[in-house]
Scaffold this motif. Sequence first.
Motif, mmCIF file in Angstrom:
data_model
loop_
_atom_site.group_PDB
_atom_site.id
_atom_site.type_symbol
_atom_site.label_atom_id
_atom_site.label_comp_id
_atom_site.label_asym_id
_atom_site.label_seq_id
_atom_site.Cartn_x
_atom_site.Cartn_y
_atom_site.Cartn_z
ATOM 1 N N ALA A 44 0.795 -1.225 0.000
ATOM 2 C CA ALA A 44 0.000 0.000 0.000
ATOM 3 C C ALA A 44 0.827 1.274 0.000
ATOM 4 O O ALA A 44 0.423 2.261 -0.575
ATOM 5 C CB ALA A 44 -0.952 -0.010 1.188
ATOM 6 N N PHE A 45 1.978 1.273 0.641
ATOM 7 C CA PHE A 45 2.763 2.497 0.724
ATOM 8 C C PHE A 45 4.197 2.304 0.243
ATOM 9 O O PHE A 45 5.027 3.161 0.473
ATOM 10 C CB PHE A 45 2.767 3.040 2.158
ATOM 11 N N ALA A 46 4.520 1.187 -0.386
ATOM 12 C CA ALA A 46 5.879 0.935 -0.852
ATOM 13 C C ALA A 46 6.080 1.600 -2.207
ATOM 14 O O ALA A 46 5.342 1.334 -3.142
ATOM 15 C CB ALA A 46 6.146 -0.558 -0.954
ATOM 16 N N HIS A 47 7.059 2.484 -2.299
ATOM 17 C CA HIS A 47 7.418 3.105 -3.566
ATOM 18 C C HIS A 47 8.746 2.501 -4.012
ATOM 19 O O HIS A 47 9.643 2.309 -3.201
ATOM 20 C CB HIS A 47 7.582 4.621 -3.398
ATOM 21 N N LYS A 48 8.863 2.209 -5.289
ATOM 22 C CA LYS A 48 10.088 1.641 -5.830
ATOM 23 C C LYS A 48 11.204 2.675 -5.713
ATOM 24 O O LYS A 48 11.100 3.777 -6.251
ATOM 25 C CB LYS A 48 9.862 1.262 -7.292
ATOM 26 N N PRO A 49 12.287 2.342 -4.967
ATOM 27 C CA PRO A 49 13.366 3.322 -4.801
ATOM 28 C C PRO A 49 14.210 3.483 -6.065
ATOM 29 O O PRO A 49 14.543 2.516 -6.731
ATOM 30 C CB PRO A 49 14.205 2.745 -3.661
ATOM 31 N N PRO A 106 4.996 17.775 2.671
ATOM 32 C CA PRO A 106 3.716 18.003 1.991
ATOM 33 C C PRO A 106 3.534 17.072 0.796
ATOM 34 O O PRO A 106 4.502 16.561 0.233
ATOM 35 C CB PRO A 106 3.808 19.463 1.553
ATOM 36 N N GLU A 107 2.289 16.871 0.432
ATOM 37 C CA GLU A 107 1.977 16.021 -0.714
ATOM 38 C C GLU A 107 0.820 16.632 -1.495
ATOM 39 O O GLU A 107 0.048 17.430 -0.964
ATOM 40 C CB GLU A 107 1.635 14.597 -0.257
ATOM 41 N N ILE A 108 0.746 16.250 -2.744
ATOM 42 C CA ILE A 108 -0.411 16.566 -3.573
ATOM 43 C C ILE A 108 -1.089 15.223 -3.796
ATOM 44 O O ILE A 108 -0.622 14.394 -4.575
ATOM 45 C CB ILE A 108 -0.004 17.268 -4.881
ATOM 46 N N GLY A 109 -2.112 15.006 -3.037
ATOM 47 C CA GLY A 109 -2.776 13.730 -2.868
ATOM 48 C C GLY A 109 -3.067 13.606 -1.385
ATOM 49 O O GLY A 109 -2.998 14.604 -0.646
ATOM 50 N N GLU A 110 -3.336 12.403 -0.944
ATOM 51 C CA GLU A 110 -3.629 12.218 0.472
ATOM 52 C C GLU A 110 -3.209 10.824 0.915
ATOM 53 O O GLU A 110 -3.593 9.837 0.285
ATOM 54 C CB GLU A 110 -5.126 12.415 0.727
ATOM 55 N N LYS A 111 -2.397 10.773 1.971
ATOM 56 C CA LYS A 111 -1.937 9.505 2.549
ATOM 57 C C LYS A 111 -1.265 8.629 1.497
ATOM 58 O O LYS A 111 -1.533 7.437 1.386
ATOM 59 C CB LYS A 111 -3.087 8.775 3.237
ATOM 60 N N PHE A 112 -0.407 9.249 0.702
ATOM 61 C CA PHE A 112 0.376 8.574 -0.332
ATOM 62 C C PHE A 112 -0.462 8.077 -1.508
ATOM 63 O O PHE A 112 -0.012 7.236 -2.270
ATOM 64 C CB PHE A 112 1.208 7.426 0.249
ATOM 65 N N LEU A 113 -1.665 8.597 -1.662
ATOM 66 C CA LEU A 113 -2.535 8.174 -2.752
ATOM 67 C C LEU A 113 -3.017 9.374 -3.557
ATOM 68 O O LEU A 113 -3.175 10.473 -3.025
ATOM 69 C CB LEU A 113 -3.753 7.423 -2.197
ATOM 70 N N SER A 114 -3.290 9.140 -4.817
ATOM 71 C CA SER A 114 -3.823 10.177 -5.698
ATOM 72 C C SER A 114 -5.211 10.597 -5.250
ATOM 73 O O SER A 114 -6.001 9.775 -4.788
ATOM 74 C CB SER A 114 -3.890 9.635 -7.128
#
Length: 192
Positions: free
Chosen positions: A17-22, A124-132
């Motif tokens: 759910a929150f893993a981004h490919k480094p 900060p993010e553009i999205g919410e909780k790591f999601l679009s």
Amino acid sequence: MKKLLTLIFCSLFVSQAFAHKPVLNENSTYPADSPYEIEEPEISKAIYSTLTGDPHYYRIQSDIDFDFYAGILAAKIGECPLEQKFSFEVLDSEFHNISLADGENFEWTPWYEEYGKQWYWNGPEIGEKFLSDRVYEAGTYYIKVFNDSNTGQYIMAVGDIEKFSFTDIVGLLFSMGDIEDEYWDPSLCSLG
């Protein structure tokens, strides 16, 4: 090595759910006229990079409408305070501002990333909780990363669809140690 094997296991068998490919960005400059190309903007990536005096620019080009997510983080080293804050803007194809994620006026919070077993400062993010939370129309967009001095290490997270190929997993074997050594180096910590 144990941390790396845990990361690989989790990447293969656990909900990501929150893993981004480094991705380790070893180039120190990405000016507006030669930006870092983000391919497949919906596929999650965590791009580790360092500002060395100028803002970094990332370009997204898409022939179809796409879900957009971007967020900025910094490595959290032990009990060290956050040394530098980062901001980013999303720009249209003519470099006009669409959105600003103002890191200077944002309360960065500690966050533990379960799959990589590391602490981060979550900006900060553009999205919410790591999601679009929005769709961008087909076209060309830029992300500009900067701070007051345009210096320091940051992590740009983009996309929210987890997709790890076998090649990605093998690449992790070779890059995660370098990323950890460079971004979580205790010598970078100043306790005040």
